[in-house]
Design an enzyme around this catalytic site. Structure first.
Site, mmCIF file in Angstrom:
data_model
loop_
_atom_site.group_PDB
_atom_site.id
_atom_site.type_symbol
_atom_site.label_atom_id
_atom_site.label_comp_id
_atom_site.label_asym_id
_atom_site.label_seq_id
_atom_site.Cartn_x
_atom_site.Cartn_y
_atom_site.Cartn_z
ATOM 1 C CG HIS A 76 -47.597 31.992 -9.618
ATOM 2 N ND1 HIS A 76 -48.044 33.032 -10.399
ATOM 3 C CD2 HIS A 76 -48.365 32.017 -8.501
ATOM 4 C CE1 HIS A 76 -49.032 33.653 -9.788
ATOM 5 N NE2 HIS A 76 -49.245 33.064 -8.622
ATOM 6 C CE LYS A 104 -55.936 37.558 -6.419
ATOM 7 N NZ LYS A 104 -54.810 36.635 -6.595
ATOM 8 N NE ARG A 161 -47.211 36.487 -1.973
ATOM 9 C CZ ARG A 161 -48.187 37.036 -2.665
ATOM 10 N NH1 ARG A 161 -47.931 37.600 -3.809
ATOM 11 N NH2 ARG A 161 -49.421 37.035 -2.213
ATOM 12 C CB SER A 213 -50.920 37.809 -10.515
ATOM 13 O OG SER A 213 -50.425 36.503 -10.590
HETATM 14 O O1 PNS Z 1 -53.627 32.856 -6.951
HETATM 15 P P1 PNS Z 1 -54.745 33.103 -5.966
HETATM 16 O O2 PNS Z 1 -55.737 34.100 -6.529
HETATM 17 O O3 PNS Z 1 -54.249 33.492 -4.605
HETATM 18 O O4 PNS Z 1 -55.467 31.694 -5.803
HETATM 19 C C1 PNS Z 1 -56.592 31.580 -4.962
HETATM 20 C C2 PNS Z 1 -57.408 30.346 -5.360
HETATM 21 C C3 PNS Z 1 -57.826 30.400 -6.821
HETATM 22 C C4 PNS Z 1 -56.564 29.089 -5.115
HETATM 23 C C5 PNS Z 1 -58.655 30.333 -4.438
HETATM 24 O O5 PNS Z 1 -59.402 31.483 -4.630
HETATM 25 C C6 PNS Z 1 -59.507 29.091 -4.672
HETATM 26 O O6 PNS Z 1 -59.236 28.056 -4.098
HETATM 27 N N1 PNS Z 1 -60.547 29.240 -5.536
HETATM 28 C C7 PNS Z 1 -61.464 28.163 -5.843
HETATM 29 C C8 PNS Z 1 -62.769 28.321 -5.033
HETATM 30 C C9 PNS Z 1 -62.516 27.901 -3.607
HETATM 31 O O7 PNS Z 1 -62.276 26.742 -3.310
HETATM 32 N N2 PNS Z 1 -62.522 28.891 -2.674
HETATM 33 C C10 PNS Z 1 -62.165 28.676 -1.283
HETATM 34 C C11 PNS Z 1 -63.291 28.222 -0.419
HETATM 35 S S1 PNS Z 1 -64.622 29.355 -0.326
#
Ligand code: PNS
Length: 163
Positions: free
Chosen positions: A17, A41, A91, A129
């Site tokens: 990150h 998660k 990645r 993570s």
């Molecule tokens: O580090 P991650 O867990 O891959 O990040 C994913 C994250 C938090 C960026 C993604 O889940 C997200 O955008 N969450 C906010 C809610 C949202 O907009 N979801 C996508 C459309 S349903």
């Protein structure tokens, strides 16, 4: 002024990150690291406030990086910042399908929102993570996985988290 939003759950922030944040901070005038909820998660290790503290600790070295949180949709959050670009790390091919779908959903909600992908540095392509949480729960050495400033905190938390 160019603005990047680096969203993620950062549970916890990894060196992968941090690499993406550092490179974004070189490309954009300002970067907002936004700690968000990933609904898939379901067993977080750290609270949002703990994640904010850890991320603040490690991005303090970059003068143009700020930390924020949101429990809403990324595409809605980005509407607050006209012209902001979402930056995410990619990645491997396995990330592509999910990220492509997220990009399309975000565009449906906020058609003007662009997402840029930075390919992960080769040395961090294996890192996530969830790998860090797993390693920490077995008491493994986290050097080279998470920023040194948070190693002890992650190790301590992992002792409680495993039970
Ligand atoms: O580090 P991650 O867990 O891959 O990040 C994913 C994250 C938090 C960026 C993604 O889940 C997200 O955008 N969450 C906010 C809610 C949202 O907009 N979801 C996508 C459309 S349903």
């Amino acid at each position: 002024m160019s603005l990047a939003i680096c969203p993620g759950s950062f549970d916890p922030i990894t060196l992968g990150h941090l690499n993406i944040i550092r490179r974004s901070a070189q490309i954009f005038d300002k970067v907002i690291v936004c700690i968000m909820v990933n609904s898939s998660k379901t067993k977080p290790m750290f609270t949002i406030n703990e994640r904010v503290e850890m991320v603040r600790k490690v991005v303090g070295r970059f003068p143009n990086v700020e930390v924020d949180t949101s429990d809403g949709l990324l595409a809605e959050y980005a509407k607050k910042y006209d012209g902001a670009v979402v930056v995410k790390g990619m990645r491997a091919a396995s990330d592509f399908e999910y990220e492509f779908q997220m990009n399309l959903i975000n565009k449906k909600i906020n058609p003007g929102l662009e997402t840029m992908f930075l390919t992960a540095s080769e040395k961090y392509t294996f890192l996530s993570s969830s790998v860090v949480r797993e390693m920490a729960s077995y008491g493994a050495d986290l050097t080279g996985f998470v920023p040194y400033e948070i190693i002890d905190e992650v190790k301590e938390k992992a002792k409680l988290w495993r039970q």
